[in-house]
Design a protein around this motif. Structure first.
Motif, PDB file in Angstrom:
ATOM      1  N   ARG B   4       0.833  -1.203   0.000  1.00  0.00           N
ATOM      2  CA  ARG B   4       0.000   0.000   0.000  1.00  0.00           C
ATOM      3  C   ARG B   4       0.875   1.262   0.000  1.00  0.00           C
ATOM      4  NH1 ARG B   4      -5.555   0.861   1.637  1.00  0.00           N
ATOM      5  NH2 ARG B   4      -5.732  -1.389   1.739  1.00  0.00           N
ATOM      6  N   PHE B  55      -2.643   0.169  -4.203  1.00  0.00           N
ATOM      7  CA  PHE B  55      -1.792  -0.988  -3.896  1.00  0.00           C
ATOM      8  C   PHE B  55      -1.128  -1.509  -5.169  1.00  0.00           C
ATOM      9  CE2 PHE B  55      -6.295  -2.487  -4.040  1.00  0.00           C
ATOM     10  CZ  PHE B  55      -6.251  -3.267  -5.193  1.00  0.00           C
ATOM     11  N   SER B  57       0.105  -4.716  -7.285  1.00  0.00           N
ATOM     12  CA  SER B  57      -0.593  -5.998  -7.387  1.00  0.00           C
ATOM     13  C   SER B  57       0.041  -6.845  -8.482  1.00  0.00           C
ATOM     14  CB  SER B  57      -2.079  -5.745  -7.660  1.00  0.00           C
ATOM     15  OG  SER B  57      -2.822  -6.953  -7.628  1.00  0.00           O
ATOM     16  N   TRP B  97     -14.503  -1.076 -17.552  1.00  0.00           N
ATOM     17  CA  TRP B  97     -14.482  -2.107 -16.505  1.00  0.00           C
ATOM     18  C   TRP B  97     -15.498  -3.213 -16.760  1.00  0.00           C
ATOM     19  CZ3 TRP B  97     -10.196  -2.361 -14.171  1.00  0.00           C
ATOM     20  CH2 TRP B  97      -9.436  -1.205 -13.957  1.00  0.00           C
ATOM     21  N   ARG B 133      -9.137   1.444  -7.701  1.00  0.00           N
ATOM     22  CA  ARG B 133     -10.580   1.354  -7.968  1.00  0.00           C
ATOM     23  C   ARG B 133     -11.281   0.467  -6.941  1.00  0.00           C
ATOM     24  NH1 ARG B 133     -13.958  -2.123 -11.355  1.00  0.00           N
ATOM     25  NH2 ARG B 133     -15.833  -0.936 -11.862  1.00  0.00           N
ATOM     26  N   ASP B 134     -10.660  -0.664  -6.595  1.00  0.00           N
ATOM     27  CA  ASP B 134     -11.288  -1.615  -5.685  1.00  0.00           C
ATOM     28  C   ASP B 134     -11.374  -1.097  -4.253  1.00  0.00           C
ATOM     29  OD1 ASP B 134     -11.732  -3.593  -7.670  1.00  0.00           O
ATOM     30  OD2 ASP B 134      -9.646  -4.237  -7.528  1.00  0.00           O
ATOM     31  N   LEU B 135     -10.685   0.010  -3.967  1.00  0.00           N
ATOM     32  CA  LEU B 135     -10.753   0.626  -2.633  1.00  0.00           C
ATOM     33  C   LEU B 135     -11.833   1.697  -2.557  1.00  0.00           C
ATOM     34  CD1 LEU B 135      -6.909   1.092  -1.987  1.00  0.00           C
ATOM     35  CD2 LEU B 135      -8.381  -0.770  -1.171  1.00  0.00           C
ATOM     36  N   GLY B 136     -12.563   1.904  -3.665  1.00  0.00           N
ATOM     37  CA  GLY B 136     -13.593   2.942  -3.668  1.00  0.00           C
ATOM     38  C   GLY B 136     -13.023   4.348  -3.747  1.00  0.00           C
TER      39      GLY B 136
END
Lengths: 184, 184
Positions: B4, B55, B57, B97, B133-136
């Protein structure tokens, strides 16, 4: 709806635990029930033994044809007659994650037929995939399945087929938690 | 090292802001400096105007050959002579997406040559991609680039090539922040 889901294992909850099996690697502490919560709140009720969490995300492997087929027939969790569920957290090896996209795709579908196998059991078995490796969680995925009681045997059959694939040779931790709730 | 990273925009920091441009969509509040922090702590120093986070990945598109080539020549951020940097947060459209994996791959590489273009500028330009994106978060990615001052023009050239691709037609928000630091 947030993309974040938490699974609280404890003494009380909507879903009563009927069985917990450590399929690969370390298990989880035995609990009596699981609650599924659609948020990322840090609050945890008293008596919670463990919390699994993850986020829903975009499709990572499915092709145009596969995605179209999936979207045409899959059903979301939450159907009133879906009183049986399975919560299966999974962790893949670092070797898997170091593979390039085409190699992971090849194993996922061309040799292991992950989507193709899953499609045979739709729509009776509803499924939601939560990603959590990127959150630094102990698992990489939390998978959630729901079906009516008469499809429980079909669900076991689906799992047996997936666990026999090449993809599953990259699974280093898997816990299989079975659940029941009252008709909703 | 945590996966992170946070980017704190404010009045003080290691990286002095030399320019901020809203390339697409809304910009960010002007700041004098940016600090890069390798953790997910909620603590934010006084005087912080905004925080971007994401993050690192696994690879999402690169094939076996592409990944091997990348890994053979790319350099990590942090080289002492890398005193110029760019922080470019990006947001793609929901249409992007919703695309299946093969369609996104086709646009990313077969028509837009994202990896192929990037490879031409390695090793002088170091790069790290952070997903959010996945963290909002308000952006989908935070991209970070570093190079020595003599490669600043090459970096502008790289960006111009990427912004002219089909992939960039799916970018709905982009802010380009240029930075400088003392020789380390």
């Amino acid at each position: 709806m947030s993309n974040r889901f938490r699974f609280l294992g404890g003494q009380r909850g909507v879903w009563r635990v009927t069985g917990m099996t450590a399929v690969s690697g370390a298990g989880l502490d035995p609990v009596a029930a699981v609650d599924v919560v659609n948020n990322a709140s840090p609050d945890v009720p008293d008596g919670t033994s463990w919390v699994l969490q993850g986020f829903t995300s975009n499709i990572r492997y499915a092709t145009t044809t596969e995605l179209r087929t999936l979207q045409a027939i899959q059903q979301p969790p939450g159907r009133p007659d879906s009183t049986r569920a399975a919560l299966i957290p999974l962790k893949k090896t670092s070797q898997w994650w170091d593979l390039p996209q085409d190699a992971r795709r090849r194993i996922f579908e061309e040799t292991s037929h992950h989507t193709e196998i899953g499609l045979r059991y739709l729509p009776p078995i509803a499924r939601r995939l939560h990603h959590c490796r990127d959150l630094g969680e102990p698992f990489d995925f939390v998978t959630w399945f729901e079906c009516a009681p008469e499809y429980s045997a079909a669900f076991d059959d689906l799992l047996a087929k997936l666990r026999a694939t090449e993809e599953w040779s990259f699974i280093e931790r898997e816990v299989d938690i079975r659940l029941e709730r009252a008709h909703g």
